[in-house]
Every structure is written in C-alpha cells, then in structure tokens.
Design a protein around this motif. Structure first.
Motif, PDB file in Angstrom:
ATOM      1  N   ILE A 272       0.267   1.570  -3.305  1.00 47.25           N
ATOM      2  CA  ILE A 272       1.427   0.961  -3.088  1.00 47.25           C
ATOM      3  C   ILE A 272       1.305  -0.547  -2.569  1.00 47.25           C
ATOM      4  CG2 ILE A 272       3.902   1.034  -1.779  1.00 47.25           C
ATOM      5  CD1 ILE A 272       3.367   3.997  -1.722  1.00 47.25           C
ATOM      6  N   PRO A 273       2.144  -1.413  -3.303  1.00 49.39           N
ATOM      7  CA  PRO A 273       1.954  -3.053  -2.590  1.00 49.39           C
ATOM      8  C   PRO A 273       1.965  -3.045  -1.232  1.00 49.39           C
ATOM      9  CG  PRO A 273       3.126  -2.957  -4.692  1.00 49.39           C
ATOM     10  CD  PRO A 273       2.936  -1.775  -4.371  1.00 49.39           C
ATOM     11  N   ALA A 274       1.141  -3.778  -0.257  1.00 47.91           N
ATOM     12  CA  ALA A 274       1.335  -3.907   1.021  1.00 47.91           C
ATOM     13  C   ALA A 274       2.744  -4.291   1.569  1.00 47.91           C
ATOM     14  CB  ALA A 274       0.334  -4.785   1.655  1.00 47.91           C
ATOM     15  N   GLU A 275       3.785  -5.139   0.730  1.00 46.18           N
ATOM     16  CA  GLU A 275       4.954  -5.503   1.125  1.00 46.18           C
ATOM     17  C   GLU A 275       5.832  -4.343   0.878  1.00 46.18           C
ATOM     18  OE1 GLU A 275       4.220  -6.944  -3.073  1.00 46.18           O
ATOM     19  OE2 GLU A 275       2.980  -6.946  -1.229  1.00 46.18           O
ATOM     20  N   LEU A 276       5.564  -3.315   0.053  1.00 46.73           N
ATOM     21  CA  LEU A 276       6.754  -2.178   0.019  1.00 46.73           C
ATOM     22  C   LEU A 276       6.281  -0.987   0.799  1.00 46.73           C
ATOM     23  CD1 LEU A 276       6.999  -2.284  -3.952  1.00 46.73           C
ATOM     24  CD2 LEU A 276       8.484  -3.338  -2.078  1.00 46.73           C
ATOM     25  N   LEU A 277       5.119  -1.000   1.359  1.00 47.20           N
ATOM     26  CA  LEU A 277       4.578   0.173   1.915  1.00 47.20           C
ATOM     27  C   LEU A 277       5.219   0.769   2.996  1.00 47.20           C
ATOM     28  CD1 LEU A 277       2.389   2.536   1.632  1.00 47.20           C
ATOM     29  CD2 LEU A 277       0.562   0.877   3.051  1.00 47.20           C
ATOM     30  N   GLU A 278       5.506  -0.346   3.891  1.00 49.79           N
ATOM     31  CA  GLU A 278       6.394  -0.040   5.247  1.00 49.79           C
ATOM     32  C   GLU A 278       7.586   0.653   4.883  1.00 49.79           C
ATOM     33  OE1 GLU A 278       7.999  -2.247   9.362  1.00 49.79           O
ATOM     34  OE2 GLU A 278       6.954  -3.271   7.818  1.00 49.79           O
ATOM     35  N   SER A 279       8.334   0.261   3.928  1.00 49.40           N
ATOM     36  CA  SER A 279       9.535   0.818   3.477  1.00 49.40           C
ATOM     37  C   SER A 279       9.287   2.259   3.092  1.00 49.40           C
ATOM     38  CB  SER A 279      10.226  -0.061   2.573  1.00 49.40           C
ATOM     39  OG  SER A 279      11.269   0.842   1.799  1.00 49.40           O
TER      40      SER A 279
ATOM     41  N   SER B  86      -7.253   2.161   3.334  1.00 46.69           N
ATOM     42  CA  SER B  86      -6.546   0.793   2.818  1.00 46.69           C
ATOM     43  C   SER B  86      -5.239   0.474   3.312  1.00 46.69           C
ATOM     44  CB  SER B  86      -6.054   1.111   1.324  1.00 46.69           C
ATOM     45  OG  SER B  86      -7.243   1.527   0.472  1.00 46.69           O
ATOM     46  N   LEU B  87      -5.079   1.090   4.502  1.00 44.15           N
ATOM     47  CA  LEU B  87      -3.652   0.661   5.129  1.00 44.15           C
ATOM     48  C   LEU B  87      -3.658  -0.765   5.538  1.00 44.15           C
ATOM     49  CD1 LEU B  87      -1.044   2.126   5.988  1.00 44.15           C
ATOM     50  CD2 LEU B  87      -1.897   2.291   8.402  1.00 44.15           C
ATOM     51  N   PRO B  88      -2.740  -1.585   5.302  1.00 38.15           N
ATOM     52  CA  PRO B  88      -2.935  -2.941   5.891  1.00 38.15           C
ATOM     53  C   PRO B  88      -2.700  -2.963   7.258  1.00 38.15           C
ATOM     54  CG  PRO B  88      -1.085  -2.661   4.094  1.00 38.15           C
ATOM     55  CD  PRO B  88      -1.649  -1.194   4.447  1.00 38.15           C
ATOM     56  N   GLN B  89      -3.650  -3.971   7.892  1.00 39.36           N
ATOM     57  CA  GLN B  89      -3.435  -4.115   9.211  1.00 39.36           C
ATOM     58  C   GLN B  89      -2.186  -4.085  10.141  1.00 39.36           C
ATOM     59  OE1 GLN B  89      -6.907  -7.210   9.267  1.00 39.36           O
ATOM     60  NE2 GLN B  89      -7.760  -5.790  10.915  1.00 39.36           N
ATOM     61  N   PRO B  90      -0.934  -4.975   9.687  1.00 34.57           N
ATOM     62  CA  PRO B  90       0.013  -4.918  10.254  1.00 34.57           C
ATOM     63  C   PRO B  90       0.730  -3.696  10.355  1.00 34.57           C
ATOM     64  CG  PRO B  90      -0.055  -6.991   8.753  1.00 34.57           C
ATOM     65  CD  PRO B  90      -1.311  -5.822   8.473  1.00 34.57           C
ATOM     66  N   LEU B  91       0.394  -2.710   9.762  1.00 30.65           N
ATOM     67  CA  LEU B  91       1.039  -1.437   9.571  1.00 30.65           C
ATOM     68  C   LEU B  91       0.421  -0.494  10.575  1.00 30.65           C
ATOM     69  CD1 LEU B  91       2.391  -0.639   5.956  1.00 30.65           C
ATOM     70  CD2 LEU B  91       3.756  -1.536   7.933  1.00 30.65           C
TER      71      LEU B  91
END
Length: 237
Positions: free
Chosen positions: A42-49, A85-90
């Motif tokens: 999932i793209p990083a910008e959509l993963l949080e949602s 692969s979890l982005p650092q901001p999340l």
C-alpha cells in the motif's frame, strides 16, 4: 492461549501468513476476525488511513468516515505482513496502537480504544534496520514478545513430501484429474532440490506438474526445468 504479540520471521515464500492464521485460529480470539494487511503493498500516503481509518473530509477523496484495519480487528487479531516496510512516520502511531491500545483516525481529534492482538511478519532483518535508524527499537520489542522463525524449505526437507502431496491433491481436484502420486524418482528430485523460492515455488511447480501430467503419476519431466536439473543424478531409476 495468550494475547502476546508475535513476530514471525523468515524468507519470502516460507508460509508466514499460514503460521499467523494458525496462531489466530488456535488462540483465544478464534471466534473473532483475523484482519490482514500487507504494509509493503500500500502506498505510504494511504497506509495510515488503511491502518487506522479516517474521518469524512480528512483529505481529498475522503467522502465518508472509514474504519481502519485496527477497528475492523477489534476483539480479534491483526496480521501486519512485511512490517519491515512500515514507513518511519507511522511507526510511533503503530507503537501507540500496540502499547496503549489506542488509534487515531486521519483527521480525527480524539483517539479511540481498540482491543486487538498483533501478529507481524517480515523477511527483512529488523535488528539491521534498527542499527541503520530505519526501524524503531521500542516498536521492535513490543512486536517481538514471541519470535517464531520459519526456516527455508531446504532446511526442512522432511516437509517437502507432505507439502507436495497436499498441493497435488489440491490441484488435481481443481483440474479434475485423477493422480495417485509421484514416482520414486520424481520424489527424490523434489526432496533434493533446494527450493530457493520456498513453499511458494513448490506450489507453483506442483500446479504445473498436475496440468502437464498425462498418466496417473507425476513424472520428473512434468516438473519445471530448474527443478528437473537433478533428474539425471537421482538415486532412483
């Protein structure tokens, strides 16, 4: 019989998701949902949602309030595949979800409580990522309460006949074929092949063999060329 977090490690294709399913369906939350999300898909910008949900109007396209995977897994289990692969901001937000049992939807002002057991998996060496500053050490320890290493298939060759027969039966039924098994030479090749693609490669090879089989047994010639290279050195003829 526990709610402890589990981290499943091992090469790609070894069956980590099946291990996660076994953990859930043999645990205290078996009657609730198992929710799966691949953090690398999932793209990083959509993963949080996707993980935590969002409220209506939180961003362009958010036309309604949406539950995330954590809300959907309430009272059940969430399986976080490819956690490396979890982005650092999340990562701090996931730490809060694991440690405090709280998540906050994108665009929301208040957090909400969730009752979720976390099972994660990765084929990446998280300690190396920690040393490079790419993965939070505190999150690693929260996820790694219980560690399960799934060995590559070449290190558990006793599983090859069991898995091969399982896939044979599955694909034979799917293709409406009557196959009784493997010749001794074929099984010898299967056991001695190193399976760099692990169980996923074996499954693919069995589907191909079933489709190409003419008689009632799988022959070495029905196997992919990479696997068949051991045919001439087989111990059985």
């Amino acid at each position: 019989g526990t709610d402890a977090s589990v981290l499943i490690t091992g090469e790609s294709g070894t069956g980590k998701e099946l291990v996660a399913r076994a953990i859930h369906f043999n645990g205290p939350r078996r009657s609730a949902r198992l929710v799966t999300i691949n953090c690398a898909a999932i793209p990083a910008e959509l993963l949080e949602s996707e993980l935590f949900g969002h409220v209506k109007g939180a961003f362009t396209g958010a036309i309604r309030t949406k539950e995330g995977k954590f809300q959907l897994a309430h009272r059940g289990t969430i399986f976080l595949d490819e956690i490396g692969s979890l982005p650092q901001p999340l990562q701090p937000k996931l730490l809060r979800a694991v440690q405090e049992k709280e998540v906050q939807r994108v665009g929301a002002e208040e957090a909400e409580t969730v009752d979720v057991r976390v099972v994660a998996a990765t084929n990446r060496p998280l300690p190396d990522l920690i040393r490079r500053g790419e993965f939070r050490e505190d999150l690693y320890y929260r996820l790694n309460v219980i560690n399960l290493l799934v060995p590559p298939l070449h290190k558990r060759t006793e599983d090859v006949p069991l898995l091969a027969r399982h896939f044979l039966e599955h694909f034979a039924a799917k293709n409406r074929k009557h196959l009784k098994g493997f010749t001794p030479a074929t099984m010898d090749v299967l056991v001695r092949y190193p399976w760099p693609g692990n169980v996923r490669e074996l499954e693919n090879a069995m589907e191909r063999a079933v489709v190409l089989a003419v008689g009632n047994e799988i022959l070495a010639k029905d196997l992919p060329a990479a696997v068949r290279q051991l045919e001439n050195t087989a111990r059985y003829v």
